[in-house]
Scaffold this motif. Structure first.
Motif, PDB file in Angstrom:
ATOM      1  N   LEU A  80       0.834  -1.196   0.000  1.00 20.03           N
ATOM      2  CA  LEU A  80       0.000   0.000   0.000  1.00 20.03           C
ATOM      3  C   LEU A  80       0.875   1.254   0.000  1.00 20.03           C
ATOM      4  CD1 LEU A  80      -2.608  -1.127   2.696  1.00 20.03           C
ATOM      5  CD2 LEU A  80      -2.632  -1.531   0.226  1.00 20.03           C
ATOM      6  N   PRO A  81       0.354   2.365  -0.486  1.00 25.04           N
ATOM      7  CA  PRO A  81       1.142   3.600  -0.500  1.00 25.04           C
ATOM      8  C   PRO A  81       1.392   4.130   0.905  1.00 25.04           C
ATOM      9  CG  PRO A  81      -1.115   4.040  -1.136  1.00 25.04           C
ATOM     10  CD  PRO A  81      -0.985   2.544  -1.067  1.00 25.04           C
ATOM     11  N   SER A  82       2.515   4.794   1.058  1.00 34.80           N
ATOM     12  CA  SER A  82       2.842   5.413   2.351  1.00 34.80           C
ATOM     13  C   SER A  82       2.047   6.703   2.518  1.00 34.80           C
ATOM     14  CB  SER A  82       4.329   5.733   2.413  1.00 34.80           C
ATOM     15  OG  SER A  82       4.659   6.741   1.459  1.00 34.80           O
ATOM     16  N   LYS A  83       2.051   7.228   3.726  1.00 33.76           N
ATOM     17  CA  LYS A  83       1.358   8.497   3.987  1.00 33.76           C
ATOM     18  C   LYS A  83       1.958   9.620   3.151  1.00 33.76           C
ATOM     19  CE  LYS A  83       0.042  11.676   7.695  1.00 33.76           C
ATOM     20  NZ  LYS A  83       0.526  12.876   6.966  1.00 33.76           N
ATOM     21  N   ASP A  84       3.292   9.593   2.994  1.00 32.03           N
ATOM     22  CA  ASP A  84       3.949  10.638   2.194  1.00 32.03           C
ATOM     23  C   ASP A  84       3.492  10.578   0.738  1.00 32.03           C
ATOM     24  OD1 ASP A  84       5.309  11.557   4.387  1.00 32.03           O
ATOM     25  OD2 ASP A  84       7.167  10.467   3.947  1.00 32.03           O
ATOM     26  N   GLU A  85       3.354   9.371   0.209  1.00 33.78           N
ATOM     27  CA  GLU A  85       2.887   9.224  -1.171  1.00 33.78           C
ATOM     28  C   GLU A  85       1.473   9.761  -1.330  1.00 33.78           C
ATOM     29  OE1 GLU A  85       4.621   5.389  -3.344  1.00 33.78           O
ATOM     30  OE2 GLU A  85       3.912   4.910  -1.327  1.00 33.78           O
ATOM     31  N   ASP A 123       0.030  11.993   0.563  1.00 37.28           N
ATOM     32  CA  ASP A 123       0.059  13.450   0.721  1.00 37.28           C
ATOM     33  C   ASP A 123       0.450  14.134  -0.586  1.00 37.28           C
ATOM     34  OD1 ASP A 123      -0.702  13.285   3.347  1.00 37.28           O
ATOM     35  OD2 ASP A 123       1.335  13.434   4.156  1.00 37.28           O
ATOM     36  N   LEU A 124       1.343  13.490  -1.336  1.00 37.13           N
ATOM     37  CA  LEU A 124       1.789  14.051  -2.616  1.00 37.13           C
ATOM     38  C   LEU A 124       0.739  13.878  -3.707  1.00 37.13           C
ATOM     39  CD1 LEU A 124       5.542  12.927  -2.744  1.00 37.13           C
ATOM     40  CD2 LEU A 124       4.687  15.280  -2.599  1.00 37.13           C
ATOM     41  N   ASN A 125       0.015  12.765  -3.650  1.00 36.07           N
ATOM     42  CA  ASN A 125      -0.987  12.451  -4.671  1.00 36.07           C
ATOM     43  C   ASN A 125      -2.141  11.709  -4.013  1.00 36.07           C
ATOM     44  OD1 ASN A 125      -2.485  11.775  -6.914  1.00 36.07           O
ATOM     45  ND2 ASN A 125      -1.035  10.240  -7.666  1.00 36.07           N
ATOM     46  N   LEU A 126      -3.225  12.413  -3.757  1.00 42.55           N
ATOM     47  CA  LEU A 126      -4.362  11.825  -3.037  1.00 42.55           C
ATOM     48  C   LEU A 126      -4.919  10.608  -3.766  1.00 42.55           C
ATOM     49  CD1 LEU A 126      -6.234  12.052  -0.603  1.00 42.55           C
ATOM     50  CD2 LEU A 126      -7.695  13.587  -1.951  1.00 42.55           C
ATOM     51  N   ARG A 127      -4.860  10.590  -5.104  1.00 39.55           N
ATOM     52  CA  ARG A 127      -5.399   9.456  -5.864  1.00 39.55           C
ATOM     53  C   ARG A 127      -4.626   8.169  -5.599  1.00 39.55           C
ATOM     54  NH1 ARG A 127      -9.244  11.327  -9.226  1.00 39.55           N
ATOM     55  NH2 ARG A 127      -9.090  13.490  -9.926  1.00 39.55           N
TER      56      ARG A 127
END
Length: 259
Positions: free
Chosen positions: A236-241, A243-247
């Motif tokens: 799964l995407p990290s929180k930072d990812e 934050d950079l791209n909500l999609r």
């Protein structure tokens, strides 16, 4: 593609496929620093075998499938992917295809509309009501027309409590039908292992449970025969990812290695 070229310092040979010519034009511009290291083809990834034969390539070290609709397509004007903008009902990734969203909503029977909304949109409670509402409002020509038909079929209390827009599931279902998305994923994943070098990897990034479910099933069927699964559960995407791209919040990554 750029990340792969950067990681390999431009020493890899990267081939990219997409049915959307506008996406390829954008990729060409973004990869201008790596001219000669990549080739782009206006074809579905499901037809990668055609491209490899054309290039005289029999084995590769890796496949990366980034499936579904892109942010670029969602924001592209005139394509009808988004329920936020009033546009013609198109939803084609490949503009040479004959089937459009308008043909689906105006030409399919109530039974078939309910089926794709239920199966592809995972709209389990209101699929039949939405299909009936669409039928009663035909002809529908724009995304606004479709949103209104969906809105009439879903009670206000249900619309307001949903985390995503109430039209999301139906739009997803029609888009999948128009573009044969699920069939393309399965076709590609079943063919890929034959073209992987030993130790080569196949990675798929999906954005909803239907796509991820196909990857999970095909990988398991080929486990210990052609593939070694590298991701027991999807990454799964990290929180930072996010934050950079909500999609990116719905992204799921699975990977397997050729035995």
């Amino acid at each position: 593609m750029r990340a792969i070229l950067e990681a390999t310092k431009g020493l890899s040979r990267v081939v990219g496929l997409d049915v959307d010519r506008e996406v390829l034009e954008l990729a060409e511009r973004n990869l201008k620093d790596y001219q000669g290291c990549f080739q782009l083809f206006n074809l579905s990834y499901a037809n990668f075998e055609i491209v490899l034969r054309q290039l005289g390539v029999t084995k590769v070290d890796g496949f990366l499938l980034d499936v579904g609709v892109s942010t670029f397509q969602l924001k592209s004007l005139g394509r009808g992917f988004s329920y936020d903008i009033d546009e013609p009902l198109d939803m084609r990734m490949d503009l040479s295809r004959e089937l459009t969203a308008e043909r689906v909503v105006n030409g399919y029977s109530e039974k078939d509309l309910a089926r794709i909304i239920f199966e592809y949109g995972e709209e389990q409670r209101f699929a039949r009501k939405i299909a009936r509402s669409i039928i009663s409002r035909r002809p529908l020509y724009s995304t606004k027309d479709l949103v209104e038909a969906i809105k009439k079929a879903i009670p206000p209390a249900e619309r307001y409590k949903r985390k995503s827009h109430f039209a999301t599931r139906t739009f997803q279902a029609i888009r999948i039908e128009v573009n044969d998305e699920l069939e393309n994923i399965e076709k590609a994943l079943r063919a890929i292992p034959c073209y992987l070098n030993p130790g080569g990897r196949v990675v798929i990034i999906s954005f909803h449970s239907l796509e991820d479910g196909i990857a999970k099933r095909v990988f398991r069927e080929k486990m210990d025969i052609e593939l070694k699964i590298l991701t027991k559960k999807p990454l799964l995407p990290s929180k930072d990812e996010i934050d950079l791209n909500l999609r990116a919040r719905s992204a799921r990554l699975r990977a397997a290695e050729r035995i």
